[in-house]
Design a protein around this motif. Structure first.
Motif, PDB file in Angstrom:
ATOM      1  N   GLY A   1       0.813  -1.212   0.000  1.00 28.60           N
ATOM      2  CA  GLY A   1       0.000   0.000   0.000  1.00 28.60           C
ATOM      3  C   GLY A   1       0.843   1.257   0.000  1.00 28.60           C
ATOM      4  O   GLY A   1       1.953   1.276   0.544  1.00 28.60           O
ATOM      5  N   ASP A   2       0.311   2.313  -0.607  1.00 28.53           N
ATOM      6  CA  ASP A   2       1.034   3.576  -0.702  1.00 28.53           C
ATOM      7  C   ASP A   2       0.042   4.721  -0.480  1.00 28.53           C
ATOM      8  O   ASP A   2      -1.010   4.784  -1.138  1.00 28.53           O
ATOM      9  N   ILE A   3       0.368   5.619   0.446  1.00 25.15           N
ATOM     10  CA  ILE A   3      -0.520   6.754   0.722  1.00 25.15           C
ATOM     11  C   ILE A   3      -0.550   7.672  -0.494  1.00 25.15           C
ATOM     12  O   ILE A   3       0.495   8.055  -1.022  1.00 25.15           O
ATOM     13  N   ASP A   4      -1.731   8.024  -0.900  1.00 25.65           N
ATOM     14  CA  ASP A   4      -1.888   8.822  -2.121  1.00 25.65           C
ATOM     15  C   ASP A   4      -1.445  10.277  -1.913  1.00 25.65           C
ATOM     16  O   ASP A   4      -1.863  10.924  -0.937  1.00 25.65           O
ATOM     17  N   TYR A   5      -0.608  10.754  -2.822  1.00 26.39           N
ATOM     18  CA  TYR A   5      -0.132  12.146  -2.826  1.00 26.39           C
ATOM     19  C   TYR A   5       0.431  12.573  -1.468  1.00 26.39           C
ATOM     20  O   TYR A   5       0.176  13.677  -0.990  1.00 26.39           O
ATOM     21  N   PHE A   6       1.208  11.682  -0.875  1.00 26.65           N
ATOM     22  CA  PHE A   6       1.736  11.991   0.460  1.00 26.65           C
ATOM     23  C   PHE A   6       2.772  13.113   0.420  1.00 26.65           C
ATOM     24  O   PHE A   6       2.882  13.896   1.361  1.00 26.65           O
TER      25      PHE A   6
ATOM     26  N   GLU B   1       6.240   6.234   2.637  1.00 23.17           N
ATOM     27  CA  GLU B   1       4.795   6.142   2.881  1.00 23.17           C
ATOM     28  C   GLU B   1       4.225   4.831   2.396  1.00 23.17           C
ATOM     29  O   GLU B   1       3.013   4.693   2.218  1.00 23.17           O
ATOM     30  N   GLU B   2       5.075   3.825   2.191  1.00 21.12           N
ATOM     31  CA  GLU B   2       4.634   2.507   1.737  1.00 21.12           C
ATOM     32  C   GLU B   2       4.513   1.537   2.901  1.00 21.12           C
ATOM     33  O   GLU B   2       5.372   1.513   3.788  1.00 21.12           O
ATOM     34  N   PHE B   3       3.469   0.725   2.848  1.00 16.51           N
ATOM     35  CA  PHE B   3       3.224  -0.291   3.863  1.00 16.51           C
ATOM     36  C   PHE B   3       3.016  -1.635   3.180  1.00 16.51           C
ATOM     37  O   PHE B   3       2.551  -1.697   2.042  1.00 16.51           O
ATOM     38  N   VAL B   4       3.361  -2.693   3.888  1.00 12.39           N
ATOM     39  CA  VAL B   4       3.230  -4.027   3.323  1.00 12.39           C
ATOM     40  C   VAL B   4       2.548  -4.939   4.335  1.00 12.39           C
ATOM     41  O   VAL B   4       2.763  -4.811   5.548  1.00 12.39           O
ATOM     42  N   VAL B   5       1.695  -5.820   3.830  1.00 11.33           N
ATOM     43  CA  VAL B   5       1.001  -6.795   4.671  1.00 11.33           C
ATOM     44  C   VAL B   5       1.262  -8.172   4.081  1.00 11.33           C
ATOM     45  O   VAL B   5       0.908  -8.428   2.923  1.00 11.33           O
ATOM     46  N   LEU B   6       1.888  -9.052   4.854  1.00 11.31           N
ATOM     47  CA  LEU B   6       2.151 -10.417   4.401  1.00 11.31           C
ATOM     48  C   LEU B   6       1.083 -11.332   4.990  1.00 11.31           C
ATOM     49  O   LEU B   6       0.873 -11.340   6.211  1.00 11.31           O
ATOM     50  N   LEU B   7       0.420 -12.100   4.110  1.00 14.49           N
ATOM     51  CA  LEU B   7      -0.713 -12.923   4.515  1.00 14.49           C
ATOM     52  C   LEU B   7      -0.468 -14.383   4.121  1.00 14.49           C
ATOM     53  O   LEU B   7      -0.861 -14.814   3.029  1.00 14.49           O
ATOM     54  N   PRO B   8       0.170 -15.165   4.980  1.00  8.55           N
ATOM     55  CA  PRO B   8       0.372 -16.585   4.676  1.00  8.55           C
ATOM     56  C   PRO B   8      -0.952 -17.329   4.590  1.00  8.55           C
ATOM     57  O   PRO B   8      -1.931 -16.985   5.263  1.00  8.55           O
ATOM     58  N   GLU B   9      -0.969 -18.360   3.729  1.00  9.61           N
ATOM     59  CA  GLU B   9      -2.134 -19.243   3.602  1.00  9.61           C
ATOM     60  C   GLU B   9      -3.423 -18.458   3.347  1.00  9.61           C
ATOM     61  O   GLU B   9      -4.473 -18.745   3.934  1.00  9.61           O
ATOM     62  N   THR B  10      -3.319 -17.460   2.469  1.00  8.45           N
ATOM     63  CA  THR B  10      -4.464 -16.616   2.144  1.00  8.45           C
ATOM     64  C   THR B  10      -4.656 -16.578   0.640  1.00  8.45           C
ATOM     65  O   THR B  10      -3.706 -16.288  -0.103  1.00  8.45           O
TER      66      THR B  10
ATOM     67  N   TYR C   1      -9.200  14.305   1.585  1.00 11.22           N
ATOM     68  CA  TYR C   1      -8.636  13.658   2.775  1.00 11.22           C
ATOM     69  C   TYR C   1      -7.708  12.537   2.333  1.00 11.22           C
ATOM     70  O   TYR C   1      -7.675  12.158   1.153  1.00 11.22           O
ATOM     71  N   ILE C   2      -6.953  12.020   3.293  1.00 13.02           N
ATOM     72  CA  ILE C   2      -5.953  10.986   3.006  1.00 13.02           C
ATOM     73  C   ILE C   2      -6.629   9.685   2.569  1.00 13.02           C
ATOM     74  O   ILE C   2      -7.610   9.242   3.175  1.00 13.02           O
ATOM     75  N   THR C   3      -6.079   9.085   1.511  1.00 11.44           N
ATOM     76  CA  THR C   3      -6.511   7.751   1.085  1.00 11.44           C
ATOM     77  C   THR C   3      -5.262   6.916   0.800  1.00 11.44           C
ATOM     78  O   THR C   3      -4.138   7.427   0.829  1.00 11.44           O
ATOM     79  N   ILE C   4      -5.480   5.654   0.502  1.00 13.28           N
ATOM     80  CA  ILE C   4      -4.365   4.766   0.204  1.00 13.28           C
ATOM     81  C   ILE C   4      -4.708   3.927  -1.026  1.00 13.28           C
ATOM     82  O   ILE C   4      -5.871   3.576  -1.252  1.00 13.28           O
ATOM     83  N   SER C   5      -3.697   3.670  -1.843  1.00 14.26           N
ATOM     84  CA  SER C   5      -3.826   2.742  -2.965  1.00 14.26           C
ATOM     85  C   SER C   5      -3.077   1.464  -2.597  1.00 14.26           C
ATOM     86  O   SER C   5      -2.063   1.515  -1.892  1.00 14.26           O
TER      87      SER C   5
ATOM     88  N   ALA D   1       3.178  -7.504  -6.467  1.00 13.92           N
ATOM     89  CA  ALA D   1       2.283  -6.592  -5.752  1.00 13.92           C
ATOM     90  C   ALA D   1       2.496  -5.148  -6.209  1.00 13.92           C
ATOM     91  O   ALA D   1       1.542  -4.364  -6.308  1.00 13.92           O
ATOM     92  N   ASP D   2       3.740  -4.800  -6.503  1.00 13.45           N
ATOM     93  CA  ASP D   2       4.046  -3.445  -6.966  1.00 13.45           C
ATOM     94  C   ASP D   2       3.393  -3.176  -8.326  1.00 13.45           C
ATOM     95  O   ASP D   2       2.937  -2.056  -8.593  1.00 13.45           O
ATOM     96  N   GLN D   3       3.362  -4.180  -9.178  1.00 14.11           N
ATOM     97  CA  GLN D   3       2.694  -4.031 -10.472  1.00 14.11           C
ATOM     98  C   GLN D   3       1.197  -3.768 -10.282  1.00 14.11           C
ATOM     99  O   GLN D   3       0.599  -2.927 -10.963  1.00 14.11           O
ATOM    100  N   ALA D   4       0.599  -4.498  -9.337  1.00 12.40           N
ATOM    101  CA  ALA D   4      -0.825  -4.294  -9.048  1.00 12.40           C
ATOM    102  C   ALA D   4      -1.049  -2.913  -8.435  1.00 12.40           C
ATOM    103  O   ALA D   4      -2.056  -2.246  -8.735  1.00 12.40           O
ATOM    104  N   LEU D   5      -0.125  -2.459  -7.595  1.00  9.44           N
ATOM    105  CA  LEU D   5      -0.223  -1.121  -7.003  1.00  9.44           C
ATOM    106  C   LEU D   5      -0.162  -0.047  -8.087  1.00  9.44           C
ATOM    107  O   LEU D   5      -0.904   0.940  -8.051  1.00  9.44           O
ATOM    108  N   TYR D   6       0.719  -0.226  -9.044  1.00 10.02           N
ATOM    109  CA  TYR D   6       0.839   0.730 -10.152  1.00 10.02           C
ATOM    110  C   TYR D   6      -0.485   0.833 -10.908  1.00 10.02           C
ATOM    111  O   TYR D   6      -0.926   1.936 -11.263  1.00 10.02           O
ATOM    112  N   ARG D   7      -1.145  -0.294 -11.124  1.00  5.43           N
ATOM    113  CA  ARG D   7      -2.439  -0.286 -11.805  1.00  5.43           C
ATOM    114  C   ARG D   7      -3.480   0.471 -10.989  1.00  5.43           C
ATOM    115  O   ARG D   7      -4.308   1.207 -11.551  1.00  5.43           O
TER     116      ARG D   7
END
Length: 319
Positions: free
Chosen positions: A190-195, A235-244, A274-278, A299-305
């Protein structure tokens, strides 16, 4: 029986009642709490129940002798950290070597020299306490080294370590099963938009607090112990989700976007106000090495989209 946390508890193990009584009286005079066991089986049960600070263990006992009992004690939870002082009537080299080989921290011979016993008990307890304090300090330092001080979530270093551990777990899981079932692994970037505009408008202090708020909002969504939320950088965040699977990861990503919007952090230089995230969501079959090695990139490719699409949303990519 309840013992004070401040007063050391000594477990005395000896099959001779008179020896146990002598040891109890001597040690209680020194201010220690004392528990007794008359054989190896009682010793193992008492150790698990009471978690003593030190064990005084007779070498020669029926059924389970002191050497075997010491070996089994060391295998119990916290056994490796608890000093064992062997009390033996044997002072030959072979017996002494055997005592240390099975994990005894020291030994005294019978008949007991009480002044020597008191000093050795005091030293072993002191050394054990120092070791425990050192290990606690090391754990605290390790935790600090894994936490991003600004957002109070895991840092990039911790994420890299956890991803490596997850790769190793998946490799082991592949060897453990012969059915060839896919092992799914998802990641949200995730990346905060226009941070940058936010920082330029409101200042870095406000920007830092914004990062903290977003990090906590993301963390509020991710509840499983096996999942990890980390600050990936800036301003980037990452969430790792095993077995998901992809659907589960998409649900989490949608909740993350919703929670960040719900913060209603004003952002006047952004059309949303207001603040949003992609976010970009990647889901892979972790059995394939190529996907594992490129998980963040996917994931970065999907974020770019998501950013190209409209921001304030998420896109997924399954591989």
């Amino acid at each position: 029986m309840v013992f004070s946390n401040e007063t050391p508890l000594i477990l005395v193990v000896d099959d001779e009642p008179f020896i146990r009584m002598q040891l109890r009286l001597s040690l209680e005079q020194e201010g220690y709490h004392v528990a007794e066991a008359q054989d190896g089986r009682e010793a193992l049960a008492a150790f698990e129940q009471l978690q003593p600070d030190i064990v005084l263990l007779d070498a020669l006992m029926p059924e389970i002798n002191g050497f075997e009992c010491c070996t089994q004690l060391k295998m119990l939870p916290n056994g490796k950290n608890t000093p064992i002082l062997m009390i033996t009537g044997l002072d030959d080299r072979e017996s002494v070597d055997s005592a240390f080989e099975v994990g005894a921290a020291d030994y005294v011979t019978k008949p007991i020299h009480w002044a020597v016993l008191r000093q050795r008990v005091r030293r072993l307890i002191h050394e054990s306490q120092i070791q425990q304090q050192l290990e606690a300090s090391n754990r605290a330092l390790q935790q600090l080294a894994s936490i991003d001080s600004l957002t109070e979530i895991a840092n990039r270093r911790r994420f890299d370590e956890y991803l490596k551990q997850e790769k190793q777990r998946i490799i082991r899981a592949q060897f453990a099963t012969s059915r060839g079932n896919p092992i799914l692994l998802s990641l949200i970037l995730g990346d905060i938009d226009y941070f940058k505009f936010y920082n330029d408008t409101y200042g870095h202090k406000a920007g830092d607090y914004c990062l903290y708020q977003v990090a906590q909002a993301i963390s509020s969504v991710v509840n499983r112990p096996m999942d990890l939320v980390a600050r990936y950088g800036g301003e980037e965040f990452v969430v790792l989700l095993p077995e998901t699977d992809a659907a589960g990861a998409a649900h989490i990503a949608e909740q993350i976007c919703t929670q960040v919007r719900a913060l209603e952090v004003p952002h006047l230089r952004y059309s949303q106000g207001y603040i949003t995230i992609s976010a970009g969501v990647a889901t892979i079959n972790a059995c394939f090495e190529d996907g594992m090695n490129n998980l963040v990139a996917i994931a970065d490719q999907a974020l770019y989209r998501a950013k190209q699409k409209s921001r304030n949303c998420f896109c997924t990519k399954v591989k």
